[in-house]
Design an enzyme around this catalytic site. Structure first.
Site, PDB file in Angstrom:
ATOM      1  N   HIS A  69       0.912  -1.113   0.010  1.00 38.62           N
ATOM      2  CA  HIS A  69       0.038   0.050   0.035  1.00 38.62           C
ATOM      3  C   HIS A  69       0.954   1.303  -0.034  1.00 38.62           C
ATOM      4  CE1 HIS A  69      -3.548  -2.397   1.517  1.00 38.62           C
ATOM      5  NE2 HIS A  69      -3.629  -2.420   0.196  1.00 38.62           N
ATOM      6  N   GLU A  72       1.436   3.736   3.256  1.00 43.56           N
ATOM      7  CA  GLU A  72       2.154   3.406   4.476  1.00 43.56           C
ATOM      8  C   GLU A  72       3.632   3.357   4.514  1.00 43.56           C
ATOM      9  OE1 GLU A  72      -0.018  -0.486   4.370  1.00 43.56           O
ATOM     10  OE2 GLU A  72      -1.715   0.503   4.085  1.00 43.56           O
ATOM     11  N   ARG A 128      -3.325   4.752  -1.939  1.00 47.29           N
ATOM     12  CA  ARG A 128      -3.262   3.318  -1.452  1.00 47.29           C
ATOM     13  C   ARG A 128      -2.774   2.407  -2.730  1.00 47.29           C
ATOM     14  NH1 ARG A 128      -5.615  -0.040   2.772  1.00 47.29           N
ATOM     15  NH2 ARG A 128      -6.754  -1.923   1.477  1.00 47.29           N
ATOM     16  N   HIS A 198       2.050  -3.455   6.978  1.00 52.00           N
ATOM     17  CA  HIS A 198       1.178  -2.490   6.637  1.00 52.00           C
ATOM     18  C   HIS A 198       1.196  -1.553   7.811  1.00 52.00           C
ATOM     19  CE1 HIS A 198      -1.507  -4.306   3.457  1.00 52.00           C
ATOM     20  NE2 HIS A 198      -0.610  -5.104   3.772  1.00 52.00           N
ATOM     21  N   GLU A 274       0.353  -4.682  11.352  1.00 54.82           N
ATOM     22  CA  GLU A 274      -0.093  -3.227  11.202  1.00 54.82           C
ATOM     23  C   GLU A 274       1.007  -2.369  12.093  1.00 54.82           C
ATOM     24  OE1 GLU A 274      -2.417  -1.838   8.942  1.00 54.82           O
ATOM     25  OE2 GLU A 274      -3.591  -3.435   8.507  1.00 54.82           O
TER      26      GLU A 274
HETATM   27  N1  ING Z   1      -4.823  -2.853   6.175  1.00 58.41           N
HETATM   28  C1  ING Z   1      -5.185  -4.047   5.588  1.00 58.41           C
HETATM   29  C2  ING Z   1      -5.913  -3.730   4.379  1.00 58.41           C
HETATM   30  O1  ING Z   1      -5.471  -4.298   3.374  1.00 58.41           O
HETATM   31  C3  ING Z   1      -5.742  -6.379   6.000  1.00 58.41           C
HETATM   32  C4  ING Z   1      -5.832  -5.068   6.681  1.00 58.41           C
HETATM   33  C5  ING Z   1      -4.434  -7.057   6.385  1.00 58.41           C
HETATM   34  C6  ING Z   1      -6.505  -6.816   5.360  1.00 58.41           C
HETATM   35  C7  ING Z   1      -4.317  -8.330   5.962  1.00 58.41           C
HETATM   36  C8  ING Z   1      -6.222  -8.191   4.714  1.00 58.41           C
HETATM   37  C9  ING Z   1      -5.273  -8.958   5.164  1.00 58.41           C
HETATM   38  O2  ING Z   1      -7.080  -3.397   4.497  1.00 58.41           O
HETATM   39  C10 ING Z   1      -4.401  -1.623   5.830  1.00 58.41           C
HETATM   40  N2  ING Z   1      -3.914  -0.769   6.698  1.00 58.41           N
HETATM   41  O3  ING Z   1      -4.214  -1.472   4.559  1.00 58.41           O
HETATM   42 ZN    ZN Z   2      -1.929  -1.508   4.059  1.00 61.44          ZN
END
Ligand code: ING
Ligand code: ZN
Length: 314
Positions: A69, A72, A128, A198, A274
């Site tokens: 992403h 991030e 993103r 992330h 995260e």
């Molecule tokens: N959070 C992730 C996202 O893609 C996530 C959360 C992690 C979803 C792992 C699925 C698998 O939405 C962020 N901040 O991108």
């Molecule tokens: Zn992310």
């Protein structure tokens, strides 16, 4: 000529500077460290990853990725930090790191979405997705963490091209996804651990994202994650991480790297961290002040070493 090299460790560096950094690491120790181009991005940037193999007869692999992403920013910085410290600590005979790197070959992908990452540096700090032109209402970008070939588009992903969580026109429609899938599939059966970084939230997320059920070895994964979050606490007592499945801790999200690594590649330890800050702050969590970056990277590194020691012992 006569230029001093910029030290990018602990900073929010450009994609070019990150690639130069990993190339320099490989040049300094070409026997053990290699840069691999796993394919190009949509806009043609080479997606370069680094392998670290100190034991030539190592047969088992682990994978760490960052920057899927674009916004991030702390995540590419964390991968760069890990590359730097793993090599440094191995060469300094740091016992925990020597133990891990004598067993595993480590693949580290510092920026899986270089087009998006560069776009956040030049145009839109909060972008993103990748930078595909969807040819629909002028909207760009596919959410690469909804594009993986596992329960694709079955929940928590959008089929609207303008959405932040647009899953793409089909599973692995995106070249950035295909490159990762092909690289990991070619070594299927050799992977012991898959980690996707992330931000933000201070969460240690486990499969599944596509549904509320728990993976068969959930308790083992939680126990290993606990080693990681405990180690982070030792470095920074105020850093509390929450561990659990993506769907239960956050929300349903299908087509993610973590679920694909666990179900599609049968990797028994598959997680997303995260990174800080938490979700309760008042400022935008993607914009972690640069002076906080080294601390966050260091904590994540220490957490990963403790986690990996447990994974290896299992
Ligand atoms: N959070 C992730 C996202 O893609 C996530 C959360 C992690 C979803 C792992 C699925 C698998 O939405 C962020 N901040 O991108
Ligand atoms: Zn992310």
């Amino acid at each position: 000529l006569g230029q001093t090299k910029v030290d990018i460790v602990g900073t929010y560096a450009s994609y070019d500077d990150i690639v130069t950094f990993i190339q320099d690491k490989a040049k300094a120790d070409p026997t053990h460290i290699n840069v691999i181009n796993i394919g190009n991005s949509h806009e043609g940037r080479p997606i370069n990853i680094l392998s670290i193999q100190f034991n030539p007869s190592s047969t088992r692999n682990i994978w760490i990725d960052c920057g899927i992403h674009a916004r991030e920013w702390i995540t590419p910085a964390t991968c760069v930090w890990m590359v730097d410290k793993l090599i440094q600590d191995y060469n300094n005979n740091e016992p925990a790191v020597v133990d891990l790197l004598n067993y595993w070959t480590v693949y580290i992908a510092p920026v899986l979405n270089p087009d998006g990452y560069q776009f956040t540096r030049t145009n839109d700090r909060l972008w993103r997705k990748n930078r595909r032109n969807n040819n629909y209402l002028g909207c760009y970008g596919v959410d690469l963490n909804r594009n993986y070939p596992i329960k694709w588009m079955t929940g928590g992903a959008s089929n609207f091209a303008c959405s932040e969580t647009y899953g793409g026109s089909s599973a692995q429609s995106e070249i950035e996804t295909q490159n990762v899938v092909n690289f990991l599939n070619a070594k299927k059966g050799t992977w012991d651990m898959y980690m996707s970084f992330h931000s933000y939230g201070q969460l240690w997320l486990l499969p599944y994202g596509y549904g509320n059920s728990f993976p068969p070895n959930y308790q083992k994964q939680v126990a290993a994650a606990q080693k990681g979050t405990d180690a982070i606490k030792v470095v920074n007592a105020s850093r509390t991480y929450t561990t659990g499945t993506i769907a239960n801790v956050l929300y349903i999200a299908s087509g993610s790297t973590v679920d694909w690594a666990y179900d599609g590649l049968d990797i028994p330890y598959s997680a997303t961290i995260e990174l800080p800050p938490t979700q309760s702050g008042s400022s935008n969590g993607f914009i972690l002040p640069p002076e906080q970056a080294p601390g966050v990277c260091h904590e994540a590194y220490v957490g990963m070493i403790a986690f990996l020691a447990e994974v290896k012992n299992e």
